[in-house]
Motif scaffolding. Structure first.
Motif, mmCIF file in Angstrom:
data_model
loop_
_atom_site.group_PDB
_atom_site.id
_atom_site.type_symbol
_atom_site.label_atom_id
_atom_site.label_comp_id
_atom_site.label_asym_id
_atom_site.label_seq_id
_atom_site.Cartn_x
_atom_site.Cartn_y
_atom_site.Cartn_z
ATOM 1 N N LYS A 1 0.797 -1.225 0.079
ATOM 2 C CA LYS A 1 0.019 0.054 -0.038
ATOM 3 C C LYS A 1 0.769 1.094 -0.076
ATOM 4 C CE LYS A 1 -4.008 2.209 2.376
ATOM 5 N NZ LYS A 1 -4.646 1.913 3.573
ATOM 6 N N PRO A 2 0.841 2.291 -0.953
ATOM 7 C CA PRO A 2 1.698 3.378 -0.946
ATOM 8 C C PRO A 2 1.095 4.412 0.037
ATOM 9 C CG PRO A 2 -0.252 3.410 -2.808
ATOM 10 C CD PRO A 2 -0.237 2.216 -2.199
ATOM 11 N N ILE A 3 2.091 5.194 0.209
ATOM 12 C CA ILE A 3 1.757 6.259 1.251
ATOM 13 C C ILE A 3 0.745 7.014 0.731
ATOM 14 C CG2 ILE A 3 3.503 7.848 0.165
ATOM 15 C CD1 ILE A 3 3.777 9.101 2.803
ATOM 16 N N PRO A 4 -0.352 7.421 1.428
ATOM 17 C CA PRO A 4 -1.579 8.282 0.911
ATOM 18 C C PRO A 4 -0.980 9.659 0.587
ATOM 19 C CG PRO A 4 -1.975 7.364 3.236
ATOM 20 C CD PRO A 4 -0.621 6.924 2.665
ATOM 21 N N PRO A 5 -1.537 10.130 -0.753
ATOM 22 C CA PRO A 5 -0.868 11.376 -1.389
ATOM 23 C C PRO A 5 -0.902 12.458 -0.425
ATOM 24 C CG PRO A 5 -2.317 10.168 -2.903
ATOM 25 C CD PRO A 5 -2.572 9.435 -1.523
#
Length: 261
Positions: free
Chosen positions: A79-83
């Motif tokens: 899961k990428p870092i939330p923008p």
């Protein structure tokens, strides 16, 4: 007074805090502001608890690293870092700076390798180092001078604790992970051996190198045979899980001295 360095795995801390605040605050700006305040409070607690002479927060660059060059699918699907949080990080870093704490970010290196390099440099001088993180990958850095602190569980871990918990020596951990793999990072290891098999092999042969050099005798140990047949995967996995300790940092320990503001 002997130096002691507190190294904070910043994204490990901040993302966990943000995950909680995002659930508790309907508006994103409130969640971000609460994350900032909670992170700063957490640092204040750690400063009081550990009384370090030097402090640094290490941030991921969010860029592909040398590990992606060796394994293109490395950390794929994570899961990428939330923008919104990513865009807010400079505000958090400014808040840390106001507390007298520097932040370290580079474009080409992973935070794990930067932390490992910092820990190596200070413990090489026989000075104390505390790494604040929940990442088990840092266990390989534990020694007489380096310990790990899990802020969320208020748990302090040294080499004795980890060796007793895992049944392995610190210098066997990268071999162990090389065999079992790290699924969350898409590091596959050696299929068909498993945790118990890897532990048994290391207790018998002590190291991955010894396993690969060992001649097969009757009766055939199927687990050892799998490691030997898949040695390319095992050696690649070991390279991927091993932290670099010789990155050029471009600053000295004295630059990280903590002076309360």
């Amino acid at each position: 007074m002997s130096a002691s360095l507190l190294i904070i795995d910043a994204m490990n801390l901040i993302r966990r805090i943000y995950a909680v605040q995002e659930k508790q605050n309907a508006k994103q700006e409130f969640a971000l502001s609460a994350t900032n305040n909670t992170a700063c409070n957490a640092l204040q607690k750690m400063l009081r608890a550990h009384q370090p002479t030097h402090v640094i927060c290490v941030f991921d660059s969010h860029q592909e690293s040398w590990r992606h060059q060796l394994l293109p699918e490395y950390k794929q699907g994570r899961k990428p870092i939330p923008p919104a949080l990513k865009a807010y990080l400079p505000t958090i870093q400014d808040a840390f700076y106001e507390m007298g704490i520097e932040s370290l970010v580079t474009e080409q290196d992973e935070a794990d390798d930067l932390i490992a390099t910092l820990a190596y440099k200070i413990t090489y001088r026989q000075q104390r180092c505390i790494i604040v993180s929940t990442d088990k990958g840092f266990y390989q850095l534990l020694n007489a001078y380096t310990s790990i602190y899990d802020y969320f569980q208020s748990l302090h871990m040294d080499s004795y604790y980890v060796e007793h918990k895992l049944g392995l020596k610190i210098n066997q951990l990268t071999d162990y992970w090389a065999i079992i793999g790290i699924s969350s990072s898409h590091i596959k290891g050696v299929e068909g051996v498993g945790n118990k098999g890897a532990l048994a092999l290391l207790q018998q042969y002590q190291s991955l190198d010894a396993m690969l050099a060992h001649p097969q005798t009757e009766p055939v140990d199927k687990r050892l045979l799998k490691v030997q047949e898949n040695y390319h995967d095992a050696l690649l996995s070991k390279q991927l899980v091993s932290l670099k300790t010789q990155i050029e940092l471009g600053f000295n320990l004295k630059d990280l001295r903590y002076q309360k503001k």
